[in-house]
Structure formats: structure tokens, C-alpha cells
Design a protein around this motif. Structure first.
Motif, short mmCIF file in Angstrom:
data_model
loop_
_atom_site.label_atom_id
_atom_site.label_comp_id
_atom_site.label_asym_id
_atom_site.label_seq_id
_atom_site.Cartn_x
_atom_site.Cartn_y
_atom_site.Cartn_z
N THR A 171 0.85 -1.19 0.00
CA THR A 171 0.00 0.00 0.00
C THR A 171 0.89 1.24 0.00
OG1 THR A 171 -0.14 -0.29 2.36
CG2 THR A 171 -2.10 -0.88 1.07
N PRO A 172 0.37 2.36 -0.59
CA PRO A 172 1.18 3.57 -0.64
C PRO A 172 1.72 3.98 0.72
CG PRO A 172 -0.77 3.80 -1.97
CD PRO A 172 -0.91 2.50 -1.24
N HIS A 173 2.95 4.43 0.72
CA HIS A 173 3.64 4.73 1.97
C HIS A 173 4.58 5.89 1.70
CE1 HIS A 173 6.64 4.11 5.19
NE2 HIS A 173 5.63 3.57 5.84
N ALA A 174 4.76 6.73 2.68
CA ALA A 174 5.62 7.89 2.49
C ALA A 174 7.05 7.46 2.16
CB ALA A 174 5.62 8.74 3.75
#
Lengths: 264, 246
Positions: A58-61
Motif C-alpha cells: 500500500t502507498p507509503h511515504a
């Protein structure tokens, strides 16, 4: 285009397969007696694996990175000059790409040759070309540079009794971090017809600079400079002597890999 | 055959032939497991790619283009496949239809020894808490040369400024070669430092690189040499991404 269409096609197949699987699950759910504890455990395991995989991707910084800005390159000396100016892209023969701590500089059509362009100095014919690369680098607050690795790769053609080389001098953050000088030397004792030369160098950043970066109250930006020099030296009594560095059409590749670490 | 499968099989062949590529057996086993399970062949392509291309550049004496500026290199495709070991394989296809070394007509201004290069740099963000586990490249080439011409063909695969794999093919003068084909496959692992913290390798921006260098060394200006990409004139870059554990 066909590949993109192929991807779309495969994606549809994927969706179709998932739909079938979902329908099968619904049928199973309506017939609980058919579900053994073994299949239930298997499904739970599959679900757990799916959830873990989903979480993992999942998108993550992204981690904080160096930012390269205000890049220019300009040449001096003999031979073909180097040039990078964002305002006149069609005339550029320096190409750079940066990804955080990684910097790639490619010098195309940058060369010197003997005896086409040469000066007499100390009884020897010499020629040299300098390419200077300037940029502004910003390091995020709370991070420091741990190591720097430089790579220089190029092709060389030269006659015997001609010497020369490429040197790279650089400073990160004005003059605070002098980079180890890279020396690629073309020795006069043998001819090189199409030699591909490769030099690597890794250095560790000194502790005082790490401390000053880590104690900074805000992110820090400094001018950074790389200076590449290409030199050829020939002996005058041999007018046919020739050095072509690099090989006609070959490029000079410079790479910098700097590892960024979070301050302790 | 699925392209990813063919890449992986050839990667295996390349590793079997070369022990000097600094490739760990663990990654090879992972790739082998994916192949043997048929995961690549049955893989489902997805548009939800775990890798975002932020920028790419192709530069050198033989090519020039970038993501924001059209030229003679194009990014023609990008697809993702899942593997059974929990990692994902992203395959980028670059088309280089015009990149070639051709001995020019008899032109006194042209050097006896000359080169054509093309260096590709791709800036990519692994999405999520993921990092690059391994990379590979595949490109088909075809070359011809006259008897008195020497040819040097070098291929370098880079990740984050480090050379992770390279191949050198030297065809010495002495025999003529006509339309010999070669499938170049390189693969390598990221160079990780000891005790490297996860912030450096997980979710951080990465730079992939692939360098072509073709050099012809002729004895006289009329000698000929020719090197170019064959088949579909493409470079395939495969990036294997794994979830970070920390």
C-alpha cells in the motif's frame, strides 16, 4: 501500444478469475456443512497472506532524499566544450539524472585529441578540456550523508608515447565535503585502441560534518561542484602521435551514490 | 512464452554461466521457485504497479530522449506480475529503433575507431513499504564486421550508481562475421551496506541504469562494422520488489 493492450487484456483476465473465485466462495458459504475445518484454516491462511501482501504494497511515504536543483554545466580549454543550460536544451551535451542520493552525469561529445588541438608546453604538446558541473543540493533536516561512491567510465584511444587522463574533483556542500579525487590515467607505455576504463572510489564522511548537519535547525542547501578535466600530453618529435579521449562517439559516465542516514 | 518467464529463464542461464556477477543464490532460488511454480507463466498483469516511474533519460552519442521530451527512445510498456514468494516483478519495455553503430561511408573525417553509446537512466519510486530485491535486463543484438575490424560491445546494468552486472563481448579482427545474433541478459542485486537502516532501501527513490557501448576498431576507413538491436529492438528491464520486513 500492443504491450499496453496486452496488459489490459491480462488485467481483464485477472478480474474474470477473481469473479469466479468470489462466486465459488458464495456457494460454499451457503453450504457450511461442506466446509471442513481444514479448508477453513486454508482459507484463513490465504486471507492472512493476502492482507499482509496488501499492507506491504500500500502507498507509503518515501524516505527523505537529497534534492538537486539549479544545475548548470560549462566548459573551458581545448577540444569540444561541455554545456548544460536548461534554457537552451537543444545545445546541451551534458545530461544529468538524479534520484535522491544518486546522481548520474553523462558527458557526450566531450573529448580532446592530439595533435589536432595542442599547445607546446615544456617541450611537449598538451591539450586539455575542463567541464564544470554546478548544482544546489538540499539535504533534509534530521539526515546526514554517510558514504559517497564515485564511478567514472569512458572509452579511450591513444598511441604509444602519448599520456593523459581524466580527473574528477568535487565538493559537496560548497567546500565542506571534498570528494576523493578520481584519476583515470592513460600511461604512455602502450597504445590503447578501444579501451574501456572504469574507476571507482568510495569514501566515508567525516564525523564533524555529520554532527553539524544533525545539529542544524532547518534543512540545509549548499552549492555543489564537480570539475572534470581531460588532458592529453604528447612528445613533439612525433607529429603522428594521437590521443583521442574519449573514443570518437564514446561518452564519459560519472556516477555518484551517496547514502543518506537518519541522525541518531 | 510469457516474456517475464523468458527473462527469468535466461537470467538463470546467465547465472549458471557466470559466477562473477555477485548474485546470491537466495535470489536465484526465489526466481527459480517462481519459474517452477509457473507463477510467471500464469501471472496476472496488473495496472496497480508497485513502481512509479518519475523520470527517465536516454543519452549518448547513439540516442537522445527523455520522459518529458520525445526522441529516439520510447518507454513502450510497463507491466507487473506477482510471484509466489511474495515479491512483485515489474517489467519495463524501452524501444530503441534507431540505436546502432554503422560504419559510415568513406569519409576521411570519420575516425578509424569510433563508438556509439546509449545510456538509459530510470528514476523510480517503489510504492508502499517495498524495496528492490533484484534487477535484470534483456536485450537482443545483431552484429556484422569485416575481417580486419574489431568490435567491442559492452553492457552495464546499474542500480543506485553501482555497477551490479556487466558483460563484455570482444570480437577481434581476424574473421568476418555476418548477422550474428546475441541475446544479452544481465542481472544483479542491490549493493547494500552492513547494518543499513531500512529508510535507505525501503520506499526510497531508486535509479536504474543500463549502458550500451559499441566500439568499432577498423584498420582502414573502408572497413565496415555494424551493431544494432535485433527482433523488436527493445530493452527489457525487470525489477523485482519485495515487501520490507521492518
Amino acid at each position: 501500444m500492443s504491450l499496453l493492450m496486452n496488459s489490459t487484456f491480462n488485467s481483464r483476465n485477472n478480474h474474470s478469475n477473481q469473479t469466479k473465485h468470489t462466486n465459488f466462495g458464495k456457494v460454499s458459504a451457503m453450504q457450511p456443512s461442506a466446509l471442513t475445518s481444514r479448508t477453513l484454516a486454508s482459507k484463513i491462511r490465504s486471507l492472512a497472506a493476502f492482507l499482509l501482501l496488501t499492507l506491504a504494497f500500500t502507498p507509503h511515504a518515501h524516505a527523505e532524499e537529497l534534492i538537486w536543483n539549479n544545475v548548470v554545466a560549462y566548459g573551458s580549454g581545448d577540444g569540444s566544450p561541455c554545456r548544460f543550460n536548461p534554457q537552451t536544451p537543444s545545445q546541451n551535451n551534458v545530461i544529468w539524472t538524479a534520484a535522491g542520493g544518486d546522481l548520474s552525469i553523462i558527458l557526450t561529445n566531450w573529448s580532446v585529441s592530439l595533435p589536432k588541438i595542442a599547445r607546446l608546453a615544456g617541450g611537449k604538446l598538451t591539450t586539455s578540456s575542463i567541464c564544470t558541473f554546478d548544482a544546489t543540493v538540499t539535504i533534509p533536516r534530521g539526515y546526514y550523508l554517510k558514504t559517497l561512491s564515485q564511478t567514472l567510465v569512458t572509452g579511450v584511444m591513444k598511441d604509444k608515447l602519448v599520456s593523459g587522463g581524466i580527473t574528477s574533483n568535487g565538493f559537496l556542500f560548497q567546500t565542506l565535503i571534498p570528494l576523493n579525487q578520481i584519476n583515470m590515467i592513460f600511461r604512455p607505455d602502450q597504445a590503447l585502441s578501444n579501451a574501456l576504463l572504469n574507476v571507482n572510489n568510495t569514501q566515508i564522511i567525516t564525523q564533524p560534518f555529520i554532527q553539524s548537519l544533525c545539529q542544524a535547525s532547518r534543512q540545509v542547501s549548499f552549492t555543489t561542484k564537480f570539475r572534470f578535466q581531460l588532458v592529453g600530453v604528447g612528445i613533439r618529435p612525433f607529429p603522428q602521435l594521437g590521443l583521442q579521449a574519449n573514443v570518437d562517439g564514446s561518452d564519459v559516465h560519472f556516477g555518484l551514490d551517496s547514502s543518506l542516514e537518519r541522525c541518531p | 512464452m510469457h516474456s517475464a518467464t523468458s527473462i527469468a529463464i535466461e537470467i538463470m542461464r546467465a547465472h549458471a554461466l557466470r559466477n562473477t556477477n555477485q548474485v546470491s543464490l537466495i535470489a536465484l532460488c526465489a526466481l527459480a521457485a517462481a519459474i517452477s511454480s509457473g507463477a510467471f507463466a500464469q501471472a496476472n498483469s496488473s495496472n496497480n504497479t508497485p513502481l512509479t516511474i518519475k523520470d527517465w533519460t536516454a543519452a549518448g552519442s547513439g540516442c537522445r530522449a527523455r520522459m518529458s521530451q520525445s526522441g529516439d527512445v520510447q518507454l513502450t510498456g510497463m507491466r507487473t506480475t506477482n510471484t509466489t514468494n511474495g515479491s512483485k516483478l515489474v517489467i519495463l519495455n524501452f524501444s530503441l529503433p534507431n540505436y546502432q553503430l554503422v560504419s559510415p561511408p568513406q569519409n576521411p573525417a570519420t575516425s578509424i575507431t569510433f563508438a556509439k553509446e546509449c545510456a538509459l537512466r530510470v528514476v523510480a519510486d517503489p510504492l508502499g513499504h517495498a524495496r528492490i530485491k533484484s534487477i535484470a535486463a534483456r536485450t537482443p543484438v545483431v552484429f556484422s564486421k569485416d575481417e580486419k575490424t574489431g568490435l567491442t560491445m559492452q553492457y552495464i546494468l546499474k542500480l543506485d550508481g553501482h555497477i551490479v552486472a556487466q558483460s563484455l563481448s570482444e570480437q577481434d579482427a581476424g574473421r568476418a562475421i555476418r548477422n550474428q545474433e546475441d541475446k544479452v541478459v544481465l542481472s544483479g542485486l542491490p549493493v547494500r551496506e552492513e547494518n543499513e537502516i531500512s529508510a535507505n532501501s525501503c520506499g526510497s527513490r531508486q535509479m536504474l541504469g543500463f549502458d550500451y557501448t559499441f566500439i568499432a576498431a577498423r584498420s582502414k576507413i573502408s572497413d565496415s562494422a555494424q551493431v544494432g538491436l535485433s527482433e523488436n529492438k527493445q530493452l527489457e528491464l525487470a525489477v523485482e520488489l519485495e515487501p520490507c520486513r521492518s
